[in-house]
Design a protein around this motif. Structure first.
Motif, PDB file in Angstrom:
ATOM      1  N   LEU A 172       0.817  -1.209   0.000  1.00  0.00           N
ATOM      2  CA  LEU A 172       0.000   0.000   0.000  1.00  0.00           C
ATOM      3  C   LEU A 172       0.853   1.262   0.000  1.00  0.00           C
ATOM      4  N   SER A 173       1.975   1.233   0.712  1.00  0.00           N
ATOM      5  CA  SER A 173       2.839   2.416   0.760  1.00  0.00           C
ATOM      6  C   SER A 173       3.363   2.779  -0.629  1.00  0.00           C
ATOM      7  N   VAL A 174       3.705   1.773  -1.402  1.00  0.00           N
ATOM      8  CA  VAL A 174       4.195   2.014  -2.765  1.00  0.00           C
ATOM      9  C   VAL A 174       3.073   2.565  -3.642  1.00  0.00           C
ATOM     10  N   MET A 175       1.876   1.976  -3.546  1.00  0.00           N
ATOM     11  CA  MET A 175       0.747   2.433  -4.365  1.00  0.00           C
ATOM     12  C   MET A 175       0.360   3.861  -4.022  1.00  0.00           C
ATOM     13  N   ILE A 176       0.343   4.204  -2.718  1.00  0.00           N
ATOM     14  CA  ILE A 176       0.007   5.566  -2.297  1.00  0.00           C
ATOM     15  C   ILE A 176       1.053   6.555  -2.810  1.00  0.00           C
ATOM     16  N   GLN A 177       2.325   6.181  -2.683  1.00  0.00           N
ATOM     17  CA  GLN A 177       3.408   7.063  -3.113  1.00  0.00           C
ATOM     18  C   GLN A 177       3.325   7.360  -4.605  1.00  0.00           C
ATOM     19  N   VAL A 178       3.140   6.309  -5.400  1.00  0.00           N
ATOM     20  CA  VAL A 178       3.085   6.473  -6.852  1.00  0.00           C
ATOM     21  C   VAL A 178       1.859   7.282  -7.264  1.00  0.00           C
ATOM     22  N   ALA A 179       0.702   6.960  -6.676  1.00  0.00           N
ATOM     23  CA  ALA A 179      -0.535   7.656  -7.031  1.00  0.00           C
ATOM     24  C   ALA A 179      -0.454   9.136  -6.663  1.00  0.00           C
ATOM     25  N   TYR A 180       0.028   9.449  -5.460  1.00  0.00           N
ATOM     26  CA  TYR A 180       0.120  10.838  -5.017  1.00  0.00           C
ATOM     27  C   TYR A 180       1.119  11.625  -5.860  1.00  0.00           C
ATOM     28  N   PHE A 181       2.221  10.969  -6.233  1.00  0.00           N
ATOM     29  CA  PHE A 181       3.241  11.632  -7.061  1.00  0.00           C
ATOM     30  C   PHE A 181       2.664  11.994  -8.425  1.00  0.00           C
ATOM     31  N   LYS A 182       1.905  11.077  -9.027  1.00  0.00           N
ATOM     32  CA  LYS A 182       1.332  11.333 -10.360  1.00  0.00           C
ATOM     33  C   LYS A 182       0.262  12.416 -10.307  1.00  0.00           C
ATOM     34  N   ILE A 183      -0.575  12.368  -9.266  1.00  0.00           N
ATOM     35  CA  ILE A 183      -1.649  13.355  -9.135  1.00  0.00           C
ATOM     36  C   ILE A 183      -1.079  14.760  -8.941  1.00  0.00           C
ATOM     37  N   THR A 184      -0.104  14.887  -8.033  1.00  0.00           N
ATOM     38  CA  THR A 184       0.488  16.206  -7.760  1.00  0.00           C
ATOM     39  C   THR A 184       1.316  16.723  -8.940  1.00  0.00           C
ATOM     40  N   LYS A 185       1.925  15.814  -9.674  1.00  0.00           N
ATOM     41  CA  LYS A 185       2.695  16.250 -10.844  1.00  0.00           C
ATOM     42  C   LYS A 185       1.766  16.785 -11.923  1.00  0.00           C
ATOM     43  N   ARG A 186       0.617  16.161 -12.080  1.00  0.00           N
ATOM     44  CA  ARG A 186      -0.349  16.613 -13.065  1.00  0.00           C
ATOM     45  C   ARG A 186      -0.975  17.945 -12.650  1.00  0.00           C
ATOM     46  N   ARG A 187      -1.145  18.138 -11.338  1.00  0.00           N
ATOM     47  CA  ARG A 187      -1.808  19.348 -10.854  1.00  0.00           C
ATOM     48  C   ARG A 187      -0.844  20.509 -10.675  1.00  0.00           C
ATOM     49  N   TYR A 188       0.346  20.243 -10.129  1.00  0.00           N
ATOM     50  CA  TYR A 188       1.278  21.318  -9.804  1.00  0.00           C
ATOM     51  C   TYR A 188       2.503  21.372 -10.716  1.00  0.00           C
ATOM     52  N   GLY A 189       2.639  20.393 -11.586  1.00  0.00           N
ATOM     53  CA  GLY A 189       3.787  20.368 -12.483  1.00  0.00           C
ATOM     54  C   GLY A 189       5.007  19.712 -11.877  1.00  0.00           C
ATOM     55  N   GLN A 190       4.937  19.370 -10.601  1.00  0.00           N
ATOM     56  CA  GLN A 190       6.038  18.703  -9.915  1.00  0.00           C
ATOM     57  C   GLN A 190       5.465  17.685  -8.929  1.00  0.00           C
ATOM     58  N   GLY A 191       5.978  16.459  -9.020  1.00  0.00           N
ATOM     59  CA  GLY A 191       5.473  15.401  -8.166  1.00  0.00           C
ATOM     60  C   GLY A 191       5.882  15.581  -6.714  1.00  0.00           C
ATOM     61  N   ARG A 192       4.970  15.252  -5.801  1.00  0.00           N
ATOM     62  CA  ARG A 192       5.249  15.315  -4.375  1.00  0.00           C
ATOM     63  C   ARG A 192       5.087  13.929  -3.753  1.00  0.00           C
ATOM     64  N   ARG A 193       5.623  13.776  -2.544  1.00  0.00           N
ATOM     65  CA  ARG A 193       5.648  12.463  -1.901  1.00  0.00           C
ATOM     66  C   ARG A 193       4.880  12.473  -0.578  1.00  0.00           C
TER      67      ARG A 193
END
Length: 420
Positions: free
Chosen positions: A342-363
């Motif tokens: 779950l930690s890996v899935m959350i990390q990847v999903a949050y990184f992709k969402i924030t990169k799409r929204r803010y232009g830079q992925g977050r963790r």
């Protein structure tokens, strides 16, 4: 093989020849043999891997002591596989459908992991077998296990019946005398904790039983895939996956022993599964192999299990739990595996969402899988939502703490069966 030899000698009346009739004796023998093989022959296999220059490929992630592991022999899961198979072939009842399925699982996933490790070594990088091929292999095993449990006449169960004494002061539990073929499993926190998958497919009418089995096969595929991959992700620190899996193995062995004994299962009001007591022999070998491997895998590790071991270990735990009808307890018993997933899935999903929204992925975490998060100090230049702990925790301490959590999870799993 020795099982059948002693069975033949028992007919001659030779003293001690009936020892193989006792599950406890054969389980003890399997444990000792597996431990001996892993510790004695394991050293030779490690030396052979070193000569073959089968060393771990390590990427610099900035973790303390990480680069010191470079070149440590990997593919040590071969030690575990051999230490399981040999005792089972010697003292196991090979005519048991339960033993046959566990041996198939060991070889199947061991071969899948071996192929992945071999490709990594051949290509000299971390890119082994494609994830799609791994999933296909895991799904294939799930289909075989699920359909075998559905079709085999040797895989049955017996339900318990509760009756009230005449005075109404005490409930008496009695076991049925007839075996039934049903897609039933155990669920926690429920008074009569048997759950039939056919309940969920009752809307299909007269086809409810068949549809229930189909649903069961789907669940089997999901459980095997998730648990196998979870164990694979957990194998990131010296002794972590090995120790956690051994603890889970002890809990499953106890469940198998109780569920395979009519007296104990009736007394405890748990599902009785005729013939499943043979699984205790297998799990004893599994535990012995892991403890023997831990001799070399404990910090600082002299060998890593690689995917050869981790994929097989996760799959073995999953299939074993499925055979004793405890697959719905895995999310609690194997919570460490699933949290790592779950930690890996959350990390990847949050990184992709924030990169799409803010232009830079977050963790969310400093690093995943989760065990690496604790190796990184807080506020170390990594922008993550969760910075605690602020100080990096030594690897050996992280491993021991995960072991303690695994023991607590095993204890809670047993408690859930009686809180109903």
């Amino acid at each position: 093989m020795l099982y059948y030899l002693f069975d033949y000698l028992a007919e001659t009346g030779i003293p001690g020849s009936r020892l193989m009739n006792y599950i406890t004796f054969r389980s003890g023998a399997a444990f000792v043999l597996a431990l001996f093989i892993a510790m004695v022959f394991g050293r030779r296999i490690i030396d052979r891997l070193q000569l073959m220059q089968v060393g771990e490929i390590v990427r610099d992630l900035g973790l303390e002591g990480q680069m010191q592991k470079k070149g440590t022999p990997t593919m040590g899961g071969v030690i575990i596989i051999i230490a399981i198979l040999v005792p089972c072939l010697l003292v196991g009842n090979l005519s048991s459908i339960y033993m046959a399925l566990m041996l198939l699982t060991t070889v199947w996933l061991g071969a899948l992991g071996f192929a992945d490790d071999w490709l990594k070594m051949k290509r000299h990088n971390k890119d082994g077998m494609s994830g799609k091929f791994k999933i296909v292999g895991q799904v294939g095993l799930g289909l075989i296990v699920g359909c075998t449990m559905w079709m085999s006449p040797d895989i049955v169960m017996r339900e318990n019946v509760e009756t009230m004494e005449p005075r109404g002061e005490e409930i008496v539990v009695t076991g049925q005398n007839e075996n039934i073929k049903a897609a039933q499993t155990t669920i926690p926190f429920v008074k009569n904790n048997n759950f039939d998958y056919a309940y969920l497919t009752s809307w299909t009418g007269e086809h409810a039983a068949t549809a229930g089995w189909i649903l069961f096969v789907i669940v089997v595929i999901f459980v095997i895939t998730a648990t196998s991959n979870g164990a694979n992700l957990t194998d990131g620190l010296d002794g972590l996956c090995t120790g956690v899996s051994a603890i889970i193995g002890v809990a499953l062995a106890i469940m198998a022993y109780l569920g395979g004994n009519m007296i104990y299962s009736t007394y405890l009001n748990i599902m009785y599964i005729p013939g499943s007591e043979e699984l205790v022999v297998y799990m004893a070998a599994f535990i012995g192999a892991l403890i023997g491997f831990l001799w070399y895998n404990a910090f600082p590790a002299q060998v890593f299990m690689g995917d050869t071991g981790s994929l097989a270990i996760g799959g073995i735990i999953a299939v074993f739990a499925i055979l004793i009808r405890k697959e719905l307890l895995i999310p609690l018993l194997c919570a460490i595996f699933f949290i790592e997933d779950l930690s890996v899935m959350i990390q990847v999903a949050y990184f992709k969402i924030t990169k799409r929204r803010y232009g830079q992925g977050r963790r969310v975490f400093k690093m995943t899988p989760l065990h690496h998060h604790f190796q990184k100090p807080g506020n170390s230049g990594i922008e993550a939502l969760i910075q605690a702990p602020l100080r990096a925790i030594p690897e050996s301490k992280i491993v021991v703490r995960f072991w303690i959590v695994a023991i607590l999870l095993a204890a809670v799993t047993f408690v859930t069966l009686k809180i109903r």
